[in-house]
Write a protein that holds these residues in place. Structure first.
Motif, PDB file in Angstrom:
ATOM      1  N   UNK A 223       0.810  -1.216   0.000  1.00 31.25           N
ATOM      2  CA  UNK A 223       0.000   0.000   0.000  1.00 31.25           C
ATOM      3  C   UNK A 223       0.848   1.273   0.000  1.00 31.25           C
ATOM      4  N   UNK A 224       2.079   1.177   0.448  1.00 35.48           N
ATOM      5  CA  UNK A 224       2.933   2.359   0.550  1.00 35.48           C
ATOM      6  C   UNK A 224       3.438   2.785  -0.824  1.00 35.48           C
ATOM      7  N   UNK A 225       3.503   4.078  -1.039  1.00 38.32           N
ATOM      8  CA  UNK A 225       4.037   4.599  -2.297  1.00 38.32           C
ATOM      9  C   UNK A 225       5.553   4.513  -2.290  1.00 38.32           C
ATOM     10  N   UNK A 226       6.148   4.602  -3.481  1.00 38.30           N
ATOM     11  CA  UNK A 226       7.612   4.555  -3.587  1.00 38.30           C
ATOM     12  C   UNK A 226       8.258   5.703  -2.805  1.00 38.30           C
ATOM     13  N   UNK A 227       7.637   6.886  -2.883  1.00 37.18           N
ATOM     14  CA  UNK A 227       8.220   8.036  -2.189  1.00 37.18           C
ATOM     15  C   UNK A 227       8.217   7.825  -0.678  1.00 37.18           C
ATOM     16  N   UNK A 228       7.149   7.208  -0.159  1.00 36.61           N
ATOM     17  CA  UNK A 228       7.084   6.958   1.277  1.00 36.61           C
ATOM     18  C   UNK A 228       8.109   5.913   1.685  1.00 36.61           C
ATOM     19  N   UNK A 229       8.319   4.905   0.837  1.00 34.09           N
ATOM     20  CA  UNK A 229       9.304   3.867   1.144  1.00 34.09           C
ATOM     21  C   UNK A 229      10.723   4.438   1.130  1.00 34.09           C
ATOM     22  N   UNK A 230      10.990   5.354   0.196  1.00 33.51           N
ATOM     23  CA  UNK A 230      12.308   6.001   0.143  1.00 33.51           C
ATOM     24  C   UNK A 230      12.539   6.808   1.419  1.00 33.51           C
ATOM     25  N   UNK A 231      11.520   7.560   1.807  1.00 31.83           N
ATOM     26  CA  UNK A 231      11.653   8.370   3.027  1.00 31.83           C
ATOM     27  C   UNK A 231      11.839   7.477   4.244  1.00 31.83           C
ATOM     28  N   UNK A 232      11.112   6.372   4.317  1.00 29.88           N
ATOM     29  CA  UNK A 232      11.278   5.444   5.438  1.00 29.88           C
ATOM     30  C   UNK A 232      12.703   4.902   5.482  1.00 29.88           C
ATOM     31  N   UNK A 233      13.260   4.610   4.299  1.00 25.87           N
ATOM     32  CA  UNK A 233      14.623   4.096   4.252  1.00 25.87           C
ATOM     33  C   UNK A 233      15.613   5.073   4.853  1.00 25.87           C
ATOM     34  N   UNK A 234      15.450   6.365   4.532  1.00 24.47           N
ATOM     35  CA  UNK A 234      16.349   7.375   5.088  1.00 24.47           C
ATOM     36  C   UNK A 234      16.077   7.597   6.574  1.00 24.47           C
ATOM     37  N   UNK A 235      14.821   7.478   6.987  1.00 22.34           N
ATOM     38  CA  UNK A 235      14.504   7.594   8.414  1.00 22.34           C
ATOM     39  C   UNK A 235      15.178   6.468   9.194  1.00 22.34           C
ATOM     40  N   UNK A 236      15.133   5.251   8.632  1.00 24.64           N
ATOM     41  CA  UNK A 236      15.771   4.107   9.300  1.00 24.64           C
ATOM     42  C   UNK A 236      17.287   4.292   9.401  1.00 24.64           C
ATOM     43  N   UNK A 237      17.884   4.848   8.355  1.00 24.67           N
ATOM     44  CA  UNK A 237      19.333   5.111   8.400  1.00 24.67           C
ATOM     45  C   UNK A 237      19.638   6.157   9.468  1.00 24.67           C
ATOM     46  N   UNK A 238      18.840   7.237   9.490  1.00 24.98           N
ATOM     47  CA  UNK A 238      19.075   8.309  10.461  1.00 24.98           C
ATOM     48  C   UNK A 238      18.882   7.827  11.894  1.00 24.98           C
ATOM     49  N   UNK A 239      17.997   6.819  12.083  1.00 25.24           N
ATOM     50  CA  UNK A 239      17.724   6.308  13.432  1.00 25.24           C
ATOM     51  C   UNK A 239      18.726   5.255  13.872  1.00 25.24           C
ATOM     52  N   UNK A 240      19.539   4.756  12.937  1.00 24.19           N
ATOM     53  CA  UNK A 240      20.508   3.705  13.246  1.00 24.19           C
ATOM     54  C   UNK A 240      21.858   4.345  13.582  1.00 24.19           C
ATOM     55  N   UNK A 241      22.225   4.320  14.845  1.00 19.56           N
ATOM     56  CA  UNK A 241      23.461   4.971  15.278  1.00 19.56           C
ATOM     57  C   UNK A 241      24.691   4.361  14.619  1.00 19.56           C
ATOM     58  N   UNK A 242      24.683   3.034  14.461  1.00 19.42           N
ATOM     59  CA  UNK A 242      25.845   2.371  13.856  1.00 19.42           C
ATOM     60  C   UNK A 242      26.039   2.841  12.414  1.00 19.42           C
ATOM     61  N   UNK A 243      24.941   2.962  11.674  1.00 17.59           N
ATOM     62  CA  UNK A 243      25.051   3.411  10.288  1.00 17.59           C
ATOM     63  C   UNK A 243      25.411   4.892  10.225  1.00 17.59           C
ATOM     64  N   UNK A 244      24.810   5.680  11.098  1.00 18.12           N
ATOM     65  CA  UNK A 244      25.097   7.118  11.062  1.00 18.12           C
ATOM     66  C   UNK A 244      26.542   7.408  11.456  1.00 18.12           C
ATOM     67  N   UNK A 245      27.150   6.540  12.254  1.00 12.14           N
ATOM     68  CA  UNK A 245      28.554   6.733  12.621  1.00 12.14           C
ATOM     69  C   UNK A 245      29.491   6.568  11.432  1.00 12.14           C
ATOM     70  N   UNK A 246      28.996   5.972  10.358  1.00  6.35           N
ATOM     71  CA  UNK A 246      29.810   5.826   9.149  1.00  6.35           C
ATOM     72  C   UNK A 246      29.987   7.160   8.427  1.00  6.35           C
TER      73      UNK A 246
END
Length: 521
Positions: free
Chosen positions: A392-415
């Motif tokens: 049901x989610x649009x591509x734009x919403x999925x892209x935004x969720x992907x970046x939100x998940x990266x921003x919320x992941x401290x290990x990834x953001x430390x890169x």
């Protein structure tokens, strides 16, 4: 027949003379402006009307300045602008104090008032220096004052970044602010008659002009780093690996074995890999392949072999099994971190010696690092797997969720460094239009089957209104998707190309110069 008296002489004319004729005749006779004589009464029942005296004033013609005089006048105007720029900070303080005092006196019922310091200065300067005569000259004067004020403040406070950090952009931006604000303020004052409206409009347009000029100068600055696509960055990284091999530079086998040990530690501590599970067996089998690659090169592990090691672990990250993919991502991140931090103690010198080898590795590390960081964001753009989990989610919403998940992941953001983290957060938060588009896009028939069915039913009841609502929702949905995808792709390009901190918005320069040199005064 009209009669005219000029310097005591009477002149008869068969017809009435025009004012221009009278002036010309007066100049020829060396007299004053002629006065027409009263006309004798006509022998008729209608009384004659006496001719009224006609006074003609000769307008002085403006004298055209010589080139030398005009040159001297422009020098004087420049000197006036320099003086006003020099005194503008003190004058701004005095005017603020005067305004506060006068308001207080008015509130207390006192008639005491402090006269304007700015007007007093203008009167004083007008006695010794030329005054701008038209809008163009006043605009140029304002631009010159703004430039000199900006340069003067930078000289006084060289360690204050907002005043002196970027003079190559600040001075031109200040000039544009002055050039724009003055004519705008004058026009608004002519229309409204309000000094306050003129000041607000002038400063507002000056602020926009300064900000726009700063952006243009940043975009056209020489030496600006180009933006690369993911494919171009991957090719640059691969070319760097091949270059190391061509120069005979390799990595000590023990260093790469230590890398494998570090990967296992991360899988246990961060990934919490459970021994004996199918996922753990798959990951261990891949790590055994990595050990085999290393053992095949006992004299030194080539950089192409290191690239192969990363590619082998990346296959885990691309697995359809969520746990294996997660563990593979941890392993790849450790390899990327290892590559980005290679030093002279990890490598074996090639033909050119250790110093040249270290220098080449340091130069190539940037490409490897950019490619690895950008690949993390590139995964957010690959929405196929996420779409399968949430159709049901649009591509734009999925892209935004992907970046939100990266921003919320401290290990990834430390890169990522601070600048790169801000780029990721800006995509996750969305642009200024995102909240409005999100609301309107809820009515898009593409968002869900329920919305489409509801729209179909509503169309039978109110076709015009339903079509308008659905059309607005669809447009908002498509526009939001395009803006989010473009922002995400731009973020990938920036990080893949070695993101630089964006140049600050110079709108404050327009506000500052407008405060020191109020337009329309």
């Amino acid at each position: 027949m009209p009669k005219y008296t000029i310097n005591g002489q009477t002149v008869n004319s068969p017809t009435a003379l025009s004012e221009d004729d009278l002036l010309e005749l007066s100049q020829q006779l060396g007299g004053t402006v002629p006065q027409p004589q009263p006309t004798a009464a006509a022998p008729s029942d209608v009384p004659a009307v006496a001719a009224q005296p006609t006074q003609v004033q000769q307008q002085p013609e403006p004298q055209k300045r010589s080139m030398l005089n005009e040159f001297g006048r422009q020098i004087g105007l420049t000197g006036r602008a320099a003086y006003e720029a020099f005194t503008s900070p003190a004058l701004a303080v005095l005017e603020a104090g005067r305004g506060a005092y006068n308001l207080g006196a008015q509130a207390l019922g006192s008639e005491s008032r402090i006269p304007s310091f700015a007007q007093a200065q203008n009167q004083m300067l007008g006695q010794v220096l030329p005054t701008p005569e038209n809008t163009t000259e006043r605009a140029v004067q304002a631009g010159t004052q703004a430039m000199l004020s900006t340069a003067g403040l930078a000289k006084v406070a060289p360690n204050v970044p907002v005043l002196a950090a970027d003079m190559a952009r600040q001075i031109p931006s200040a000039a544009v602010a002055g050039l724009v604000s003055q004519p705008i303020a004058e026009k608004v004052k002519d229309i409204t008659g309000s000094d306050l409206a003129a000041l607000v409009a002038g400063v507002g347009f000056g602020t926009v002009g300064a900000a726009t000029t700063g952006k243009v100068l940043s975009a056209t600055a020489p030496g600006k780093a180009p933006l690369f696509t993911m494919e171009e960055v991957k090719k640059r990284a691969s070319d760097s690996y091949n270059k190391m091999d061509a120069q005979g530079v390799s990595i000590k086998p023990q260093s790469t074995l230590n890398l494998v040990d570090d990967i296992r530690v991360d899988l246990d501590n961060i990934g919490r890999m459970v021994p004996g599970t199918a996922q753990a067996d798959s990951v261990n089998a891949t790590l055994n392949k990595v050990n085999t690659i290393i053992s095949q090169q006992p004299q030194g592990v080539s950089f192409t072999a290191l690239e192969k090691i990363r590619s082998t672990l990346n296959d885990l990250r691309m697995s359809k099994d969520a746990d294996i993919s997660r563990l593979g991502g941890i392993a790849v991140s450790r390899v990327d971190d290892y590559i980005s931090n290679l030093t002279g103690k990890d490598i074996i010198a090639g033909k050119a010696g250790l110093d040249a080898a270290v220098k080449n590795v340091m130069s190539a590390r940037k490409d490897w690092r950019n490619a690895s960081r950008a690949s993390v964001l590139d995964d957010a753009l690959n929405t196929a797997e996420a779409k399968a989990l949430d159709p049901k989610a649009s591509d734009s919403e999925l892209i935004r969720r992907g970046f939100i998940n990266i921003a919320a992941n401290k290990d990834k953001m430390n890169l990522f460094n601070k600048t790169e983290q801000n780029i990721i957060k800006s995509v996750a938060q969305g642009g200024t239009l995102d909240p409005v588009l999100t609301l309107a896009a809820q009515f898009s028939p593409l968002r869900s089957k329920l919305a489409a069915a509801g729209g179909a039913y509503a169309f039978t009841q109110a076709p015009v209104a339903t079509t308008a609502v659905a059309g607005t929702g669809l447009t908002a949905d498509l526009l939001q998707g395009a803006l989010r995808r473009r922002a995400a792709q731009q973020a990938v390009k920036q990080i893949a190309s070695g993101a630089q901190a964006p140049a600050p918005n110079l709108g404050y320069v327009g506000l500052l110069t407008g405060g020191l040199n109020p337009p329309g005064q």
